[in-house]
Design an enzyme around this catalytic site. Sequence first.
Site, PDB file in Angstrom:
ATOM      1  CD  GLU A  92      -1.959   2.151   1.585  1.00 31.19           C
ATOM      2  OE1 GLU A  92      -2.587   3.024   0.967  1.00 31.19           O
ATOM      3  OE2 GLU A  92      -1.156   2.409   2.501  1.00 31.19           O
ATOM      4  CG  ASP A 115     -10.161   5.688  -7.008  1.00 29.74           C
ATOM      5  OD1 ASP A 115     -10.925   6.651  -7.221  1.00 29.74           O
ATOM      6  OD2 ASP A 115     -10.555   4.524  -6.894  1.00 29.74           O
ATOM      7  CE  LYS A 119     -20.968   6.997  -5.551  1.00 30.56           C
ATOM      8  NZ  LYS A 119     -21.339   5.620  -5.232  1.00 30.56           N
ATOM      9  CG  ASP A 151      -9.231  11.704 -15.096  1.00 30.21           C
ATOM     10  OD1 ASP A 151      -8.859  11.363 -13.947  1.00 30.21           O
ATOM     11  OD2 ASP A 151     -10.328  11.377 -15.574  1.00 30.21           O
TER      12      ASP A 151
HETATM   13  C1  LIG Z   1      -5.958   4.605 -11.923  1.00 23.76           C
HETATM   14  S1  LIG Z   1      -4.623   3.498 -11.791  1.00 23.76           S
HETATM   15  C2  LIG Z   1      -3.253   4.455 -12.419  1.00 23.76           C
HETATM   16  C3  LIG Z   1      -2.082   3.589 -12.769  1.00 23.76           C
HETATM   17  C4  LIG Z   1      -0.870   4.320 -13.344  1.00 23.76           C
HETATM   18  N1  LIG Z   1      -0.319   5.271 -12.405  1.00 23.76           N
HETATM   19  C5  LIG Z   1      -1.244   4.998 -14.621  1.00 23.76           C
HETATM   20  O1  LIG Z   1      -1.401   6.240 -14.610  1.00 23.76           O
HETATM   21  O2  LIG Z   1      -1.405   4.300 -15.630  1.00 23.76           O
HETATM   22  C6  LIG Z   1      -4.275   3.520 -10.041  1.00 23.76           C
HETATM   23  C7  LIG Z   1      -3.354   2.392  -9.627  1.00 23.76           C
HETATM   24  O3  LIG Z   1      -3.011   2.575  -8.267  1.00 23.76           O
HETATM   25  C8  LIG Z   1      -3.165   1.340  -7.576  1.00 23.76           C
HETATM   26  N2  LIG Z   1      -3.501   1.721  -6.206  1.00 23.76           N
HETATM   27  C9  LIG Z   1      -4.642   2.321  -5.794  1.00 23.76           C
HETATM   28  N3  LIG Z   1      -4.579   2.586  -4.494  1.00 23.76           N
HETATM   29  C10 LIG Z   1      -3.375   2.113  -4.067  1.00 23.76           C
HETATM   30  C11 LIG Z   1      -2.729   2.071  -2.814  1.00 23.76           C
HETATM   31  N4  LIG Z   1      -3.326   2.599  -1.733  1.00 23.76           N
HETATM   32  N5  LIG Z   1      -1.518   1.517  -2.724  1.00 23.76           N
HETATM   33  C12 LIG Z   1      -0.908   0.983  -3.825  1.00 23.76           C
HETATM   34  N6  LIG Z   1      -1.472   0.996  -5.049  1.00 23.76           N
HETATM   35  C13 LIG Z   1      -2.686   1.550  -5.167  1.00 23.76           C
HETATM   36  C14 LIG Z   1      -4.279   0.618  -8.309  1.00 23.76           C
HETATM   37  O4  LIG Z   1      -4.231  -0.777  -8.115  1.00 23.76           O
HETATM   38  C15 LIG Z   1      -3.994   1.019  -9.748  1.00 23.76           C
HETATM   39  O5  LIG Z   1      -3.094   0.137 -10.375  1.00 23.76           O
END
Ligand SMILES: C[S@@+](CC[C@H](N)C(=O)[O-])C[C@H]1O[C@@H](n2cnc3c(N)ncnc32)[C@H](O)[C@@H]1O
Length: 207
Positions: A92, A115, A119, A151
């Site tokens: 994480e 992410d 919401k 974005d």
């Molecule tokens: C929307 S994707 C963006 C991936 C990449 N940075 C890109 O722009 O193509 C977000 C990524 O972050 C990972 N992720 C989300 N929350 C996370 C966390 N707390 N710790 C580690 N990875 C995380 C997700 O599994 C996902 O692969």
Amino acid sequence: MVTRGKFVRPREPNELVPKDYFSEIKISDYFVTDCPLEIDLGCGDGKFTLEMAEYYPDRNFLAVERLLGRVRKVCRGAEKRGLQNVRVLRLESLYTLEWLLPESCVDRLHLLCPDPWPKAKHHRRRLFQNPFLDSVVRVLKPGGELLFKTDHDEYFEWSQEHLAEYSGLESLAWPNDAFFYPKTDFQIQWEAEGKRLQGLRARKATS
Ligand SMILES: C[S@@+](CC[C@H](N)C(=O)[O-])C[C@H]1O[C@@H](n2cnc3c(N)ncnc32)[C@H](O)[C@@H]1O
């Protein structure tokens, strides 16, 4: 090997498996050479990390990702390209910054397309807020940089406001041609859908 109770999973090539998940790691134990360190938090399928590592062979890259399938893809991508300067950590993001990385070890930290938790009731899950910024400042070297892209307009404004109110980091301009900066997998996908990305760049004070 990655072990948890009776569960044993073979370590992927280039995977960084900490000797102890409850102590700070020593970066030099996991890389071949002692170089400037860049971190890609939530690296996804790893296009950004792999292209950066190819372009900058004299820098080390640590990609952090919680999903095993994506970790495997990045690890194997690094192996296929023969990259010695990439390590992938399945963990994480905030835990990595708060507990695993030593103080003042990172030159640049990338948070790309996280992410946005759109919401209102989920805003507290957003990474870009004070506990994250505190941990960013902890791990960055003096003069080290945080680079962020999203974005999501409202998440961008939220992040801008948090950064403006935060005293440990100073905002920097980030013109498109400032330096080599490949597009991420999500960026390509979103731009193809007509979405526009916005970015923030900030630096930790040198003193
Ligand atoms: C929307 S994707 C963006 C991936 C990449 N940075 C890109 O722009 O193509 C977000 C990524 O972050 C990972 N992720 C989300 N929350 C996370 C966390 N707390 N710790 C580690 N990875 C995380 C997700 O599994 C996902 O692969």
